[in-house]
Design a protein around this motif. Structure first.
Motif, short mmCIF file in Angstrom:
data_model
loop_
_atom_site.label_atom_id
_atom_site.label_comp_id
_atom_site.label_asym_id
_atom_site.label_seq_id
_atom_site.Cartn_x
_atom_site.Cartn_y
_atom_site.Cartn_z
N MET A 1 0.63 -1.15 -0.03
CA MET A 1 -0.08 0.10 -0.07
C MET A 1 0.53 1.00 0.26
SD MET A 1 -3.53 0.65 2.59
CE MET A 1 -3.98 -0.40 2.45
N THR A 2 0.63 2.05 -0.84
CA THR A 2 1.10 3.43 -0.78
C THR A 2 0.41 4.63 -0.65
OG1 THR A 2 2.53 2.30 -3.19
CG2 THR A 2 3.04 4.70 -2.54
N LEU A 3 0.98 5.51 0.08
CA LEU A 3 0.47 7.08 0.10
C LEU A 3 -0.12 7.95 -0.98
CD1 LEU A 3 -0.90 8.43 2.44
CD2 LEU A 3 1.00 9.45 2.76
N ASN A 4 -1.32 8.52 -1.22
CA ASN A 4 -1.57 8.89 -2.38
C ASN A 4 -0.53 10.56 -1.95
OD1 ASN A 4 -2.41 10.83 -4.35
ND2 ASN A 4 -4.67 9.63 -4.57
N VAL A 5 0.35 10.66 -2.31
CA VAL A 5 0.23 12.39 -1.57
C VAL A 5 -0.42 13.52 -2.42
CG1 VAL A 5 2.35 13.67 -1.06
CG2 VAL A 5 3.05 11.02 -0.30
N ASP A 6 -0.96 13.43 -3.37
CA ASP A 6 -0.96 14.85 -3.72
C ASP A 6 -2.29 14.02 -2.89
OD1 ASP A 6 0.88 15.06 -5.58
OD2 ASP A 6 -0.16 13.91 -7.23
N TYR A 7 -3.39 13.62 -3.23
CA TYR A 7 -4.59 13.68 -2.24
C TYR A 7 -4.38 14.30 -0.67
CZ TYR A 7 -8.98 12.40 -0.55
OH TYR A 7 -10.57 12.80 0.05
N LEU A 8 -3.66 13.77 -0.21
CA LEU A 8 -2.95 14.59 1.40
C LEU A 8 -2.86 15.65 1.18
CD1 LEU A 8 -2.46 13.63 3.86
CD2 LEU A 8 0.00 12.73 3.38
N ARG A 41 10.77 10.37 1.12
CA ARG A 41 10.52 8.67 2.40
C ARG A 41 9.13 7.63 1.60
NH1 ARG A 41 9.66 8.26 8.57
NH2 ARG A 41 9.65 5.76 8.78
N GLY A 42 9.46 6.70 2.01
CA GLY A 42 7.70 6.15 2.11
C GLY A 42 7.51 5.87 3.31
N ALA A 43 5.87 5.43 2.88
CA ALA A 43 5.12 5.36 4.45
C ALA A 43 4.89 3.99 4.80
CB ALA A 43 4.22 5.59 4.31
N GLY A 44 5.65 3.35 5.69
CA GLY A 44 5.32 1.75 6.03
C GLY A 44 4.38 1.64 6.89
#
Length: 67
Positions: A1-8, A41-44
């Motif tokens: 699973m990867t965080l959608n940074v733009d949406y965040l 950095r990615g999101a763990g």
């Protein structure tokens, strides 16, 4: 699973939260939040759980990408 940074970023703007305020709500350090938002950095698992808890009203399919 990867965080959608733009949406965040959109959600934080909509709520009027700074990175620091978001860090306080998630329990993550401001430095960690900054690195995630700047995509250094990615999101763990811990980060994903913290984001989900802070933004429980946001839809999962918009907050995260399944990989």
């Amino acid at each position: 699973m990867t965080l959608n940074v733009d949406y965040l970023k959109t959600v934080l703007c909509k709520k009027g939260w700074s990175k620091r305020q978001f860090a306080l709500k998630t329990g993550l350090s401001p430095a960690t939040v900054s690195r995630i938002i700047n995509q250094k950095r990615g999101a763990g698992a811990k980060t994903i759980g913290a984001v989900r808890k802070a933004l429980k009203d946001e839809p999962l399919d918009k907050l995260f990408f399944l990989k």
